[in-house]
Design an enzyme around this catalytic site. Structure first.
Site, short mmCIF file in Angstrom:
data_model
loop_
_atom_site.label_atom_id
_atom_site.label_comp_id
_atom_site.label_asym_id
_atom_site.label_seq_id
_atom_site.Cartn_x
_atom_site.Cartn_y
_atom_site.Cartn_z
N SER A 1 0.87 -1.19 0.00
CA SER A 1 0.00 0.00 0.00
C SER A 1 0.90 1.23 0.00
CB SER A 1 -0.84 -0.02 1.29
OG SER A 1 -1.44 1.23 1.53
N TYR B 1 -2.91 -0.91 10.44
CA TYR B 1 -2.85 -1.13 8.99
C TYR B 1 -1.48 -0.71 8.48
CZ TYR B 1 -4.36 -0.93 4.08
OH TYR B 1 -4.48 -1.13 2.72
P1 NAI Z 1 -11.95 -5.56 -0.41
O1 NAI Z 1 -12.51 -5.40 0.92
O2 NAI Z 1 -12.81 -5.27 -1.61
O3 NAI Z 1 -11.36 -7.03 -0.61
C1 NAI Z 1 -10.71 -7.74 0.42
C2 NAI Z 1 -11.07 -9.20 0.30
O4 NAI Z 1 -10.32 -9.92 1.27
C3 NAI Z 1 -12.57 -9.46 0.61
O5 NAI Z 1 -13.13 -10.27 -0.40
C4 NAI Z 1 -12.53 -10.15 1.96
O6 NAI Z 1 -13.60 -11.07 2.14
C5 NAI Z 1 -11.18 -10.85 1.91
N1 NAI Z 1 -10.67 -11.12 3.26
C6 NAI Z 1 -10.55 -10.25 4.29
N2 NAI Z 1 -10.09 -10.88 5.38
C7 NAI Z 1 -9.91 -12.18 5.02
C8 NAI Z 1 -9.47 -13.32 5.74
N3 NAI Z 1 -9.11 -13.28 7.04
N4 NAI Z 1 -9.40 -14.50 5.08
C9 NAI Z 1 -9.77 -14.57 3.79
N5 NAI Z 1 -10.22 -13.53 3.07
C10 NAI Z 1 -10.28 -12.34 3.69
O7 NAI Z 1 -10.66 -4.62 -0.48
P2 NAI Z 1 -9.60 -4.37 -1.65
O8 NAI Z 1 -9.51 -2.92 -1.81
O9 NAI Z 1 -9.84 -5.23 -2.81
O10 NAI Z 1 -8.26 -4.83 -0.89
C11 NAI Z 1 -7.38 -5.82 -1.39
C12 NAI Z 1 -5.99 -5.54 -0.87
O11 NAI Z 1 -5.55 -4.27 -1.36
C13 NAI Z 1 -5.88 -5.45 0.66
O12 NAI Z 1 -4.69 -6.07 1.08
C14 NAI Z 1 -5.81 -3.94 0.91
O13 NAI Z 1 -5.17 -3.64 2.12
C15 NAI Z 1 -5.02 -3.50 -0.31
N6 NAI Z 1 -5.12 -2.09 -0.61
C16 NAI Z 1 -6.32 -1.51 -0.95
C17 NAI Z 1 -6.37 -0.16 -1.24
C18 NAI Z 1 -7.63 0.52 -1.63
O14 NAI Z 1 -7.64 1.78 -1.72
N7 NAI Z 1 -8.73 -0.17 -1.89
C19 NAI Z 1 -5.16 0.68 -1.19
C20 NAI Z 1 -3.96 -0.04 -0.84
C21 NAI Z 1 -3.96 -1.37 -0.57
#
Ligand code: NAI
Length: 265
Positions: free
Chosen positions: A144, A157
């Site tokens: 990130s 985070y």
């Molecule tokens: P999101 O919330 O849409 O997707 C995250 C997914 O991870 C969800 O489907 C959720 O069910 C799954 N998940 C969460 N905890 C879990 C667990 N313990 N076991 C299995 N699955 C689990 O969020 P997004 O944005 O797609 O995030 C994906 C990655 O990108 C994350 O690591 C986040 O920190 C990172 N990120 C996101 C940013 C943003 O602005 N959206 C910016 C920088 C990094």
């Protein structure tokens, strides 16, 4: 021409979420077989439907990435199903409670560190031995802007995402001689559920998606939200043979957020 991932078997964690789903689709469009991992069965089933429509082989596995046995299991099932693990997108993450460190309970700290740091380690712990035995493989973790910048109100985070950079650099140095590469993508503000919820918290009373757009305007020189597909393109490249001389890199995909201390243009 698109990156060619045919005959590659790739695991994606957090495959039900915004970035995980977009990446799974991009990988499917390049011909990869997919193992879609998430603990949200409904969301990951939707991703499965989308990638199957592209015509690749794909399965879903329910796993909580914080649980040792469940991570071990998704790796074993992947090998049994497809034989090799050529790519691993170690992506699942949560934002956790937003608020100042002076008010953050240990329980809230633990939850975020368990998913965003321990979950990433556990994935490496079980996937790397498979890749080392194969003598090949590419891992991409999701860092990130919080892997390099301090961001108020996100101490757990932020610490975990800094930790992801450490995991990537250390693992990359360990396994390069085995033919395995490890990199991270470091997204800026991306148009997904996670950012909508964070922005909604920081700008209360406003529609969450609108709040995310406004937050993004001041956050980078480009002055806009990134789309999940813009992360997916880079992840697919890092997972593919096109990035064969890259390892240990933390690749910013953030509209310039981390390239300058001033976003005033
Ligand atoms: P999101 O919330 O849409 O997707 C995250 C997914 O991870 C969800 O489907 C959720 O069910 C799954 N998940 C969460 N905890 C879990 C667990 N313990 N076991 C299995 N699955 C689990 O969020 P997004 O944005 O797609 O995030 C994906 C990655 O990108 C994350 O690591 C986040 O920190 C990172 N990120 C996101 C940013 C943003 O602005 N959206 C910016 C920088 C990094």
């Amino acid at each position: 021409m698109t990156v060619n991932m045919s005959e590659k078997n790739v695991i994606v964690t957090g495959a039900g979420g915004g970035i995980g789903r977009a990446t799974s689709l991009k990988l499917a469009e390049a011909g990869a077989n997919l193992v879609l991992v998430d603990f949200n069965d409904e969301l990951v089933a939707q991703t499965l439907e989308l990638v199957k429509a592209v015509g690749v082989n794909a399965i879903t596995i329910h796993a909580d990435v914080t649980k040792d046995e469940e991570v071990k299991n998704y790796v074993e099932v992947s090998v049994n199903e497809f034989g090799t693990i050529d790519g691993f997108y170690n992506n699942a993450g949560i934002e956790g409670k937003i608020g100042p460190v002076a008010e953050l309970d240990k329980n809230d700290w633990d939850k975020v560190v368990a998913v965003n740091l321990t979950g990433v380690y556990l994935g490496m712990r079980y996937v790397l031995p498979v890749m080392i035995a194969q003598g090949s493989g590419s891992v991409v973790c999701t860092g990130s802007i919080a892997s390099t910048l301090g961001l108020p109100q996100t101490i757990a985070y932020n610490a975990a995402k800094h930790g992801v950079a450490g995991i990537v650099r250390t693992a990359a140095a360990e396994v390069a001689k085995d033919g395995v590469r490890v990199n991270a993508v470091a997204p800026g503000m991306i148009n997904t559920r996670m950012l909508h919820d964070i922005a909604g918290h920081l700008i209360p009373g406003m529609d969450k998606k609108e709040a995310a757009k406004i937050a993004a305007q001041g956050a980078s020189p480009m002055g806009r939200l990134g789309e999940p597909e813009e992360i997916a393109n880079v992840v697919r490249f890092l997972l593919s043979d096109e990035s064969s001389f890259m390892t240990g890199a933390i690749v910013a995909v953030d509209g310039g957020t981390t390239c300058t201390a001033s976003n005033d243009g």
